[in-house]
Design a protein around this motif. Structure first.
Motif, PDB file in Angstrom:
ATOM      1  N   PHE A 160       1.027  -5.193  -4.993  1.00  0.00           N
ATOM      2  CA  PHE A 160       1.851  -5.153  -3.856  1.00  0.00           C
ATOM      3  C   PHE A 160       1.432  -5.490  -2.758  1.00  0.00           C
ATOM      4  N   ASN A 161       1.924  -6.572  -2.112  1.00  0.00           N
ATOM      5  CA  ASN A 161       1.717  -7.133  -0.995  1.00  0.00           C
ATOM      6  C   ASN A 161       1.812  -6.210   0.295  1.00  0.00           C
ATOM      7  N   ASN A 162       2.706  -5.237   0.506  1.00  0.00           N
ATOM      8  CA  ASN A 162       2.675  -4.346   1.330  1.00  0.00           C
ATOM      9  C   ASN A 162       2.088  -2.902   1.445  1.00  0.00           C
ATOM     10  N   VAL A 163       0.967  -3.120   0.730  1.00  0.00           N
ATOM     11  CA  VAL A 163       0.047  -2.057   0.439  1.00  0.00           C
ATOM     12  C   VAL A 163      -1.328  -2.385   0.726  1.00  0.00           C
ATOM     13  N   LEU A 164      -1.895  -1.690   1.548  1.00  0.00           N
ATOM     14  CA  LEU A 164      -3.370  -2.058   2.093  1.00  0.00           C
ATOM     15  C   LEU A 164      -4.286  -1.004   1.151  1.00  0.00           C
ATOM     16  N   ILE A 165      -5.311  -1.744   0.440  1.00  0.00           N
ATOM     17  CA  ILE A 165      -6.342  -0.868  -0.402  1.00  0.00           C
ATOM     18  C   ILE A 165      -7.813  -1.288   0.317  1.00  0.00           C
TER      19      ILE A 165
END
Length: 372
Positions: A312-317
């Motif tokens: 998911f591009n709109n979740v930062l890990i």
């Protein structure tokens, strides 16, 4: 109607316990035994609340441990006074209280255990003792409620259980109000910086220190909504690092403020210390709230939450212990305009009220409810 005692070792009781209280009130006569360990006295509460007062400070585990017998005695007195049939134990320390009440007062009392967090300690000996105590008390528990789907694999499959996570209340998605501190938020946002928000209990000093190092290097503001044992530490650190123009404190908030808080937020910090394995297996409120309000969450890469979210591009890990890597991760997201992209939900929205039937079915199945 059965008489149920909800035991919580905090005051005010945590938001999850309060949601359970409201749900259980539909089926039981609910009383609450709580422990106010802060300096402020719990001067206003309903007759159904029995609050033990004591200024031992939240976060002081040693004082809490040596004062625990006093709270157990308090709970025992409440159970006798209210002629309790069922105990709802919020957290493993409340489970100890519930077991001792069952042992000393009434053998046929039923226990429901809300496994909100896993027992944890940096001392392996203490951790082994806590795990042994929890495992022993579970023998006398009628139903265990897991607050995370990832807890199930860590426990004996033979125990009666149901997974009931920290689903948001439908009320918070339907209400939008401008809080009394809303004008301050709007004024700060005039500098056009992106907003990273800490929402909830302010704790984990090492993570807070790392987060401030990140804020120092980036052209962003940090909004802190909530209080907790590390709030004073964070305020002092902010002053010592001359970050008062970038770090802003708004204090305790109400559940109905969440829609506003998330609308003002570009990234919500939910990367907690994974050296504590509880953080690895837990699912935080932010997991559901970020999804509901379409706000970019920042999760630790070592958590079970993050395992299925990497696409998911709109979740930062991030690695919450690697300051430079976090700075680079957020900087890249800022450059790419991640928070401005259309949010792709990573899970269908689930609401507490819609999931209640699952809770009532489990209570009925295990002989704790007869009128479902």
């Amino acid at each position: 109607m059965k008489r149920l005692l909800l035991i919580d070792t905090t005051w005010p009781i945590n938001s999850r316990s309060d949601r359970f209280r409201l749900s259980l009130m539909k089926k039981y006569d609910v009383k609450v035994s709580a422990w106010n360990r802060g300096a402020k006295h719990a001067t206003s509460f309903k007759e159904s609340f029995h609050v033990l007062e004591g200024d031992i400070k939240y976060g002081n585990r040693f004082k809490k441990l040596i004062s625990l017998p006093k709270f157990i005695f308090h709970c025992l007195r409440v159970a006798k006074k209210e002629n309790i049939d069922i105990i709802f134990a919020s957290h493993w320390d409340s489970l100890i209280c519930a077991f001792l009440i069952k042992l000393i007062y009434k053998k046929n009392i039923k226990i429901i255990y809300d496994c909100l967090d896993l027992p944890t300690s940096h001392n392996k000996l203490i951790l082994n003792v806590l795990n042994f105590i929890e495992k022993f008390c579970l023998r006398y528990t009628s139903l265990t409620i897991f607050a995370s789907r990832f807890y199930v694999s860590l426990y004996d499959s033979k125990i009666n259980n149901v997974v009931f996570e920290n689903y948001p209340s439908k009320n918070i998605s339907n209400s939008y109000i401008n809080p009394e501190w809303g004008d301050l938020v709007e004024n700060i946002k005039k500098d056009k910086r992106k907003i990273i928000s800490w929402v909830g209990v302010v704790r984990y000093p090492n993570i807070l220190s790392n987060l401030l190092s990140v804020i120092e290097k980036l052209d962003v503001n940090l909004f802190v909504f909530g209080d907790g044992p590390s709030l004073d530490y964070l305020k002092e650190l902010t002053i010592n690092n001359n970050l008062g123009n970038k770090v802003h404190f708004f204090g305790r908030y109400q559940q109905q403020d969440l829609a506003y808080i998330y609308e003002q937020t570009d990234y919500v910090w939910a990367a907690y210390p994974t050296l504590d394995y509880n953080s690895i297996y837990a699912i935080s409120n932010k997991y559901f709230e970020s999804n509901l309000f379409k706000t970019v969450p920042i999760f630790s890469k070592k958590t079970k939450m993050a395992e299925n979210l990497k696409t998911f591009n709109n979740v930062l890990i991030v690695d919450e212990y690697n300051i430079e890597a976090v700075i680079n991760n957020i900087s890249d997201a800022l450059d790419a305009g991640v928070s401005d992209c259309k949010f792709k939900k990573y899970e269908p929205d689930l609401f507490w009220e819609e999931q209640e039937i699952k809770l009532f079915e489990a209570l009925t199945l295990h002989g704790l409810l007869y009128d479902c």
